[in-house]
Design a protein around this motif. Structure first.
Motif, PDB file in Angstrom:
ATOM      1  N   SER A 155       0.836  -1.196   0.000  1.00  0.00           N
ATOM      2  CA  SER A 155       0.000   0.000   0.000  1.00  0.00           C
ATOM      3  C   SER A 155       0.878   1.256   0.000  1.00  0.00           C
ATOM      4  O   SER A 155       0.515   2.283  -0.561  1.00  0.00           O
ATOM      5  N   THR A 156       2.044   1.180   0.630  1.00  0.00           N
ATOM      6  CA  THR A 156       2.959   2.314   0.644  1.00  0.00           C
ATOM      7  C   THR A 156       3.516   2.581  -0.747  1.00  0.00           C
ATOM      8  O   THR A 156       3.636   3.731  -1.164  1.00  0.00           O
ATOM      9  N   ALA A 157       3.849   1.528  -1.479  1.00  0.00           N
ATOM     10  CA  ALA A 157       4.388   1.689  -2.826  1.00  0.00           C
ATOM     11  C   ALA A 157       3.366   2.357  -3.743  1.00  0.00           C
ATOM     12  O   ALA A 157       3.702   3.268  -4.514  1.00  0.00           O
ATOM     13  N   SER A 158       2.114   1.920  -3.659  1.00  0.00           N
ATOM     14  CA  SER A 158       1.098   2.501  -4.539  1.00  0.00           C
ATOM     15  C   SER A 158       0.852   3.963  -4.203  1.00  0.00           C
ATOM     16  O   SER A 158       0.706   4.807  -5.098  1.00  0.00           O
ATOM     17  N   SER A 159       0.821   4.301  -2.922  1.00  0.00           N
ATOM     18  CA  SER A 159       0.602   5.700  -2.549  1.00  0.00           C
ATOM     19  C   SER A 159       1.797   6.564  -2.961  1.00  0.00           C
ATOM     20  O   SER A 159       1.621   7.720  -3.379  1.00  0.00           O
ATOM     21  N   ALA A 160       3.012   6.011  -2.855  1.00  0.00           N
ATOM     22  CA  ALA A 160       4.194   6.766  -3.279  1.00  0.00           C
ATOM     23  C   ALA A 160       4.148   7.069  -4.768  1.00  0.00           C
ATOM     24  O   ALA A 160       4.483   8.181  -5.206  1.00  0.00           O
TER      25      ALA A 160
END
Length: 222
Positions: A155-160
């Motif tokens: 989820s962090t990768a997609s938000s980044a």
């Protein structure tokens, strides 16, 4: 592992092994850190077959009784080692995406995220193939919200990606687009590990998925 329940209503889930307890005091934190560091070195240099409680005690200088106080099984230790590795990768990936050079494109960011996520699955498989399959089945249940557990790191990768390349993204519904990116980064590498592990290390795999995600995120461009 997923098993049918006896009454036919629902499923039984084998929860991956976990540490017995978390260290609290500086001495116990240092002890657990030494055990995990030693275990990771053995896994990376010699493989799962070389990892045993006796070997851990000899190499780390920690008594077997103290090791079992925190890690009741070797699987519990491997799970903790991989959690540390994944946490390191998660933190680094967010920073690396945000720090990409100004001339970098959305596709560059997508490729970076895919390569890191896929490399994490390869690393888990290298640690212990049997553990890898069990934990991947469980993580899929977490992703599907069948069982409750800590949030998934992709989820962090997609938000980044959505933040760093906002100027390139052209979609009617950014929230929907981020959801689809997250699900793709989560589900496809796991499907590869479970069904086609060779795909994880083939050079064109991230390129193919990146093309799909790039098209998704630029759908509104003319």
């Amino acid at each position: 592992m997923i098993k049918p329940s006896r009454n036919g209503q629902g499923i039984q889930v084998e929860i991956p092994a976990q540490p017995r307890k978390e260290p609290r005091q500086p001495r116990s934190i240092a002890l657990v850190s030494a055990v995990k560091q030693t275990g990771r070195q053995i896994l990376e240099n010699e493989g799962r077959e070389a990892l045993s409680a006796m070997r851990l005690a000899a190499d780390s200088g920690v008594a077997i009784s103290s090791i079992y106080e925190y890690f009741p099984t070797i699987d519990a230790l491997i799970a903790a080692i991989f959690d540390d590795y994944r946490s390191e990768a998660r933190t680094a990936l967010f920073s690396d995406i945000m720090a990409l050079p100004a001339q970098s494109t959305l596709r560059d960011g997508i490729l970076l995220a895919l390569r890191v996520v896929m490399a994490a699955h390869v690393k888990k498989n290298q640690f212990d193939p049997a553990f890898s399959v069990r934990s991947t089945h469980y993580e899929e249940l977490v992703r599907l919200d069948v069982v409750k557990d800590k949030p998934l790191w992709t989820s962090t990768a997609s938000s980044a990606l959505m933040q760093r390349f906002a100027s390139e993204i052209r979609v009617k519904d950014p929230q929907k687009a981020e959801f689809l990116v997250y699900q793709t980064l989560s589900a496809l590498p796991r499907a590869m590990l479970l069904e086609r592990p060779g795909y994880l290390v083939e050079e064109d795999s991230p390129e193919l998925i990146a093309s799909m995600l790039h098209a998704l995120l630029t759908h509104g461009q003319t």
